[in-house]
Design a protein around this motif. Structure first.
Motif, PDB file in Angstrom:
ATOM      1  N   GLN A  96      -5.249   2.074  -1.165  1.00 45.85           N
ATOM      2  CA  GLN A  96      -4.597   1.644   0.071  1.00 45.85           C
ATOM      3  C   GLN A  96      -5.541   1.741   1.257  1.00 45.85           C
ATOM      4  O   GLN A  96      -6.253   2.725   1.437  1.00 45.85           O
ATOM      5  CB  GLN A  96      -3.373   2.521   0.321  1.00 45.85           C
ATOM      6  CG  GLN A  96      -2.402   2.009   1.337  1.00 45.85           C
ATOM      7  CD  GLN A  96      -1.170   2.896   1.428  1.00 45.85           C
ATOM      8  OE1 GLN A  96      -1.267   4.087   1.719  1.00 45.85           O
ATOM      9  NE2 GLN A  96      -0.002   2.328   1.171  1.00 45.85           N
ATOM     10  N   SER A 142      -1.895   5.881  -2.901  1.00 49.73           N
ATOM     11  CA  SER A 142      -2.909   5.846  -1.846  1.00 49.73           C
ATOM     12  C   SER A 142      -4.305   5.474  -2.329  1.00 49.73           C
ATOM     13  O   SER A 142      -5.180   5.202  -1.507  1.00 49.73           O
ATOM     14  CB  SER A 142      -2.989   7.225  -1.164  1.00 49.73           C
ATOM     15  OG  SER A 142      -1.762   7.601  -0.604  1.00 49.73           O
ATOM     16  N   GLN A 186      -4.528  10.378   4.362  1.00 49.47           N
ATOM     17  CA  GLN A 186      -3.941   9.951   3.091  1.00 49.47           C
ATOM     18  C   GLN A 186      -4.098  11.032   2.020  1.00 49.47           C
ATOM     19  O   GLN A 186      -5.157  11.658   1.907  1.00 49.47           O
ATOM     20  CB  GLN A 186      -4.627   8.681   2.594  1.00 49.47           C
ATOM     21  CG  GLN A 186      -4.737   7.562   3.620  1.00 49.47           C
ATOM     22  CD  GLN A 186      -3.476   6.760   3.733  1.00 49.47           C
ATOM     23  OE1 GLN A 186      -2.724   6.959   4.675  1.00 49.47           O
ATOM     24  NE2 GLN A 186      -3.244   5.866   2.817  1.00 49.47           N
ATOM     25  N   LYS A 190       1.165   9.885   2.918  1.00 55.74           N
ATOM     26  CA  LYS A 190       0.220   9.631   4.007  1.00 55.74           C
ATOM     27  C   LYS A 190      -0.223  10.917   4.695  1.00 55.74           C
ATOM     28  O   LYS A 190      -0.957  10.872   5.689  1.00 55.74           O
ATOM     29  CB  LYS A 190       0.846   8.663   5.012  1.00 55.74           C
ATOM     30  CG  LYS A 190       1.127   7.297   4.391  1.00 55.74           C
ATOM     31  CD  LYS A 190       1.726   6.324   5.383  1.00 55.74           C
ATOM     32  CE  LYS A 190       1.995   4.974   4.730  1.00 55.74           C
ATOM     33  NZ  LYS A 190       2.584   3.984   5.662  1.00 55.74           N
TER      34      LYS A 190
END
Length: 367
Positions: free
Chosen positions: A271, A268, A262, A195
């Motif tokens: 996401q 990711s 991200q 993240k």
């Protein structure tokens, strides 16, 4: 989130396995859920072969006309597939993460977690084989839609559940012991390397601004990743532990800028952080990576950066700090975009069409 949207028009039952970790193995809810006014039926978790008994208990408690399996994992989707074989109940698969990437084994993974855990890598790979077997699919982004099909259902919140002005910044800052003269950059959620949380600290360090504090809400300082960051940036980083969803608005009140940087890694790619929805609902200026469908939601009301770029992140932070009026205007535009695209009413409208379609073609005996 799905339940909150659906309970407007449907009776909802939430069922699942309580796995837990360590001394909490086989019990305990995810902390943010504990404050929600939702009835949740739990079955203690176990490794295989003991988990077969847990599956039987869960299936015996399913009474719904439609089963929504949250995530293509064996303790959700696998149970839904077996339940459909027995009861002919249609399944809607909900996809919001790359579960295979999430379960890729690390160097120190234990054998029973790798082979015998129902949420382990091989069990999750097995569920991927049946990814097109659901009667309908909800996806949180176009990336997952291209892999699983179905319709896009965004992460949504109640339009008045989160809104600016619920708390005064000066009161919350004082309660938390934050110097009121400092500008706060915030990340609310579970901090992980994927993240890009560490990149925020690198960006603040690059700016060499002593008037900036990075606040993480939802972090566990016993985790090596976060404890390492605290040791490296003791004067720049403040960590607040996991919080119930009911208190999230309180912490947003203390944050001036929200960052969602991200990284460009497999976990990711599709996401969509639920905290993007929260930040937009709270009218916060947002800096986020140009990844998944994030640009679709904040193209005109946030600052987009290339994933992994510390320079772009630093420039974006600096610009927002130096242009407070524009930052405020950006937050208000984000709130408007939230109201148009990301409320529970928007979720419900899309989900109802799919649920009604499933019910109209199913062989469920109550229809």
């Amino acid at each position: 989130m799905l339940a909150k949207a659906l309970e407007k028009d449907y009776e909802i039952e939430l069922l699942g396995t309580a796995f837990g970790t360590g001394t909490n193995w086989g019990k305990g809810l995810w902390l943010p859920l504990e404050s929600e006014n939702l009835e949740i039926k739990q079955v203690p978790g176990d490794y295989f072969p003991g988990y077969f008994a847990s599956m039987a208990k869960l299936i015996s408690q399913i009474t719904g006309d439609v089963v929504i399996a949250c995530k293509p994992r064996l303790p959700s989707y696998g149970i839904a597939l077996v339940n459909r074989l027995i009861k002919k109940t249609p399944i809607i698969l909900d996809v919001d993460d790359d579960e295979i990437a999430q379960t890729l084994p690390g160097k120190k993974v234990k054998f029973h977690n790798f082979i015998r855990h129902p949420n382990g890598y091989w069990a999750t790979r097995l569920m991927n084989v049946f990814r097109h077997s659901a009667d309908a699919t909800f996806c949180v982004s176009s990336y997952f839609q291209s892999r699983y099909g179905g319709v896009i259902v965004p992460h949504g919140r109640e339009v008045n559940g989160l809104k600016p002005g619920m708390y005064k910044r000066e009161d919350v800052v004082n309660d938390l012991g934050i110097d009121p003269s400092k500008k706060t950059i915030g990340f609310i959620g579970t901090p992980q390397a994927a993240k890009g949380v560490h990149k925020v600290l690198e960006a603040i360090n690059k700016l060499n601004r002593k008037d900036v504090l990075f606040v993480i809400v939802g972090g566990d300082i016993s985790e090596p990743y976060l404890s390492g960051l605290l040791a490296e940036y003791p004067n720049t980083l403040m960590v607040i532990g996991p919080q119930p969803l009911a208190k999230i608005a309180y912490y947003y009140a203390a944050i001036d800028i929200i960052v969602l940087p991200q990284e460009n890694v497999s976990v990711s790619l599709g996401q969509m952080p639920a905290k993007l929805t929260d930040a937009m609902a709270m009218a916060k200026p947002i800096i986020a990576s140009r990844i998944a469908d994030i640009p679709h939601y904040i193209q005109d009301c946030g600052l987009l950066i290339e994933p992994g770029s510390v320079d772009e992140l630093a420039d974006a932070i600096q610009w927002l700090l130096n242009h407070p009026d524009e930052a405020t205007s950006m937050g208000l535009k984000a709130r408007k975009a939230f109201e148009e695209k990301m409320t529970t009413d928007v979720m419900l409208a899309t989900m109802k069409k799919e649920i009604n379609r499933c019910l109209s073609v199913s062989n469920y005996p109550n229809n």
